[in-house]
Design an enzyme around this catalytic site. Structure first.
Site, PDB file in Angstrom:
ATOM      1  N   ASP A  33      -9.910 -58.789  50.862  1.00  0.00           N
ATOM      2  CA  ASP A  33     -10.671 -57.635  51.336  1.00  0.00           C
ATOM      3  C   ASP A  33     -11.562 -58.115  52.472  1.00  0.00           C
ATOM      4  OD1 ASP A  33     -11.811 -55.002  51.303  1.00  0.00           O
ATOM      5  OD2 ASP A  33     -13.545 -55.827  50.274  1.00  0.00           O
ATOM      6  N   SER A  34     -12.222 -57.154  53.116  1.00  0.00           N
ATOM      7  CA  SER A  34     -13.143 -57.508  54.187  1.00  0.00           C
ATOM      8  C   SER A  34     -14.345 -58.318  53.676  1.00  0.00           C
ATOM      9  CB  SER A  34     -13.645 -56.235  54.851  1.00  0.00           C
ATOM     10  OG  SER A  34     -14.189 -55.376  53.873  1.00  0.00           O
ATOM     11  N   TYR A  53     -14.359 -53.703  57.907  1.00  0.00           N
ATOM     12  CA  TYR A  53     -13.040 -53.355  58.441  1.00  0.00           C
ATOM     13  C   TYR A  53     -12.993 -51.878  58.853  1.00  0.00           C
ATOM     14  CZ  TYR A  53     -10.533 -57.671  57.093  1.00  0.00           C
ATOM     15  OH  TYR A  53     -10.068 -58.951  56.996  1.00  0.00           O
ATOM     16  N   GLY A  54     -13.860 -51.083  58.216  1.00  0.00           N
ATOM     17  CA  GLY A  54     -13.837 -49.635  58.439  1.00  0.00           C
ATOM     18  C   GLY A  54     -14.096 -49.217  59.878  1.00  0.00           C
ATOM     19  N   CYS A  76      -8.406 -53.789  50.165  1.00  0.00           N
ATOM     20  CA  CYS A  76      -9.197 -52.929  51.048  1.00  0.00           C
ATOM     21  C   CYS A  76      -8.423 -51.641  51.368  1.00  0.00           C
ATOM     22  CB  CYS A  76      -9.467 -53.709  52.325  1.00  0.00           C
ATOM     23  SG  CYS A  76     -10.354 -52.793  53.563  1.00  0.00           S
ATOM     24  N   ASN A  77      -9.058 -50.508  51.131  1.00  0.00           N
ATOM     25  CA  ASN A  77      -8.405 -49.220  51.441  1.00  0.00           C
ATOM     26  C   ASN A  77      -8.140 -49.078  52.930  1.00  0.00           C
ATOM     27  OD1 ASN A  77      -8.541 -46.845  49.127  1.00  0.00           O
ATOM     28  ND2 ASN A  77      -9.874 -48.580  48.745  1.00  0.00           N
ATOM     29  N   THR A  78      -9.116 -49.508  53.748  1.00  0.00           N
ATOM     30  CA  THR A  78      -8.968 -49.367  55.193  1.00  0.00           C
ATOM     31  C   THR A  78      -7.759 -50.176  55.669  1.00  0.00           C
ATOM     32  OG1 THR A  78     -11.380 -49.259  55.282  1.00  0.00           O
ATOM     33  CG2 THR A  78     -10.230 -49.516  57.367  1.00  0.00           C
ATOM     34  N   GLU A 118     -24.064 -52.145  49.607  1.00  0.00           N
ATOM     35  CA  GLU A 118     -24.285 -53.584  49.823  1.00  0.00           C
ATOM     36  C   GLU A 118     -25.758 -53.938  49.807  1.00  0.00           C
ATOM     37  OE1 GLU A 118     -22.035 -54.977  53.135  1.00  0.00           O
ATOM     38  OE2 GLU A 118     -20.166 -54.616  52.078  1.00  0.00           O
ATOM     39  N   CYS A 151     -12.231 -46.228  48.568  1.00  0.00           N
ATOM     40  CA  CYS A 151     -12.937 -47.370  49.174  1.00  0.00           C
ATOM     41  C   CYS A 151     -13.336 -48.324  48.057  1.00  0.00           C
ATOM     42  CB  CYS A 151     -14.176 -46.886  49.921  1.00  0.00           C
ATOM     43  SG  CYS A 151     -15.192 -48.230  50.572  1.00  0.00           S
ATOM     44  N   THR A 152     -13.237 -49.601  48.347  1.00  0.00           N
ATOM     45  CA  THR A 152     -13.535 -50.621  47.330  1.00  0.00           C
ATOM     46  C   THR A 152     -14.949 -50.528  46.765  1.00  0.00           C
ATOM     47  OG1 THR A 152     -14.106 -52.029  49.207  1.00  0.00           O
ATOM     48  CG2 THR A 152     -11.956 -52.389  48.188  1.00  0.00           C
ATOM     49  N   HIS A 153     -15.890 -49.999  47.573  1.00  0.00           N
ATOM     50  CA  HIS A 153     -17.298 -50.004  47.151  1.00  0.00           C
ATOM     51  C   HIS A 153     -17.669 -48.855  46.211  1.00  0.00           C
ATOM     52  CE1 HIS A 153     -17.415 -52.873  50.322  1.00  0.00           C
ATOM     53  NE2 HIS A 153     -18.733 -52.959  50.373  1.00  0.00           N
TER      54      HIS A 153
HETATM   55  N1  DGL Z   1     -13.182 -52.634  51.866  1.00  0.00           N
HETATM   56  C1  DGL Z   1     -13.354 -51.458  52.687  1.00  0.00           C
HETATM   57  C2  DGL Z   1     -12.491 -50.304  52.128  1.00  0.00           C
HETATM   58  O1  DGL Z   1     -12.096 -50.298  50.986  1.00  0.00           O
HETATM   59  C3  DGL Z   1     -14.797 -51.057  52.792  1.00  0.00           C
HETATM   60  C4  DGL Z   1     -15.668 -52.066  53.516  1.00  0.00           C
HETATM   61  C5  DGL Z   1     -15.334 -52.265  54.976  1.00  0.00           C
HETATM   62  O2  DGL Z   1     -15.335 -51.303  55.774  1.00  0.00           O
HETATM   63  O3  DGL Z   1     -15.071 -53.419  55.323  1.00  0.00           O
HETATM   64  O4  DGL Z   1     -12.199 -49.384  52.856  1.00  0.00           O
END
Ligand code: DGL
Length: 275
Positions: free
Chosen positions: A6-7, A38-39, A69-71, A162, A194-196
């Protein structure tokens, strides 16, 4: 060994679900903190970063890789699947969440929330349209014939999470603002894309109310892997099972440890690597 990347720390919510289901597997986690978030990257930059991460994990011996990561799943999964052609197996988190939502929706009103990158890619809608004919079964005579799909980007939720502001008034206010259009559209199923967001799920559940099912892409991904292994026993066999966990980060290990422990729900220590 399963590689998960992930990012940054967010993908640890995905890893947490895998650990619950498959504690015996060996896992290697890579958090590309140096390049987060990453978004907000372009598709080209994201493709490059995702290839870098996969190269690193492949060289370390991972036989299967989860793009947590979803993005990155939304924008770059197809690109890397075409490059690696199944060697190693590379899986994302979007399709399991979409399958889960199509299975659960009562009236066919589905929403998704995610980063700007995920929402602008329109990848969730593409997957919904691809699978709805086979998987959407209206459960009520008032249900839509075709799925109505609503999307909302929530750019402030990643930084707020975060910063540890999970229960703060600001986060609650932002959640209400972001979720209002989806609530007004009477969605009955919401994908946390999104992971968060699993860290905010209690408040999201509260705002959306009992008539809306909230589906986490992290949990859906881990739930779907059993089916995948049934169809691909060779991949299951190739994964080593000594309950090993290895964590790498491309930037500050102290921050990885602090946030990572919060996301995973147990202490993590990340070794810094250049990739
Ligand atoms: N991990 C990203 C996601 O799931 C969120 C954090 C990022 O933008 O890096 O989309």
């Amino acid at each position: 060994m399963i590689g998960i990347f992930d990012s940054g720390f967010g993908g640890l919510t995905v890893m947490k679900e895998y650990l619950k289901k498959y504690p015996d597997f060996d896992y290697m986690y890579l958090g590309d903190q140096a390049n987060m978030p990453y978004g907000s990257h372009s598709k080209e930059r994201l493709n490059k970063l995702v290839v870098q991460n996969i190269e690193f994990l492949v060289k370390k011996g991972c036989k299967m890789i989860i793009v947590a990561c979803n993005t990155a799943s939304a924008d770059a999964l197809r690109h890397v699947q075409q490059i690696y052609k199944g060697n190693p197996t590379i899986l994302g988190v979007l399709v399991p969440a979409v399958e889960n939502a199509l299975d659960k929706t009562r009236f066919g009103n589905i929403g998704v929330i995610g980063t700007r990158g995920t929402i602008n890619s329109n990848a969730y809608e593409r997957e919904i349209r691809k699978y709805e004919k086979d998987l959407y079964k209206p459960k009520d005579k008032r249900a839509n014939k075709e799925v109505k799909f609503y999307q909302q980007s929530c750019p402030l939720l990643v930084p707020l999470t975060e910063e540890g502001m999970i229960k703060s008034t600001v986060t609650r206010m932002m959640l209400k603002k972001y979720l209002r259009p989806l609530k007004n559209a009477h969605i009955d199923t919401l994908i946390l894309g999104c992971t968060h967001y699993p860290l905010l799920q209690k408040e999201i559940d509260r705002i959306m109310g009992k008539n809306c099912k909230v589906i986490s892409s992290a949990m859906s991904a881990a739930d779907a892997i059993g089916d995948y292994f049934e169809r691909h026993p060779d991949v299951l066999k190739s994964i080593s099972k000594n309950s090993k966990r290895i964590y790498y980060t491309t930037d500050c290990p102290e921050r990885f440890e602090d946030l990572g422990s919060r996301f995973l729900g147990e202490r993590v220590e990340g070794e810094k690597v250049e990739i």
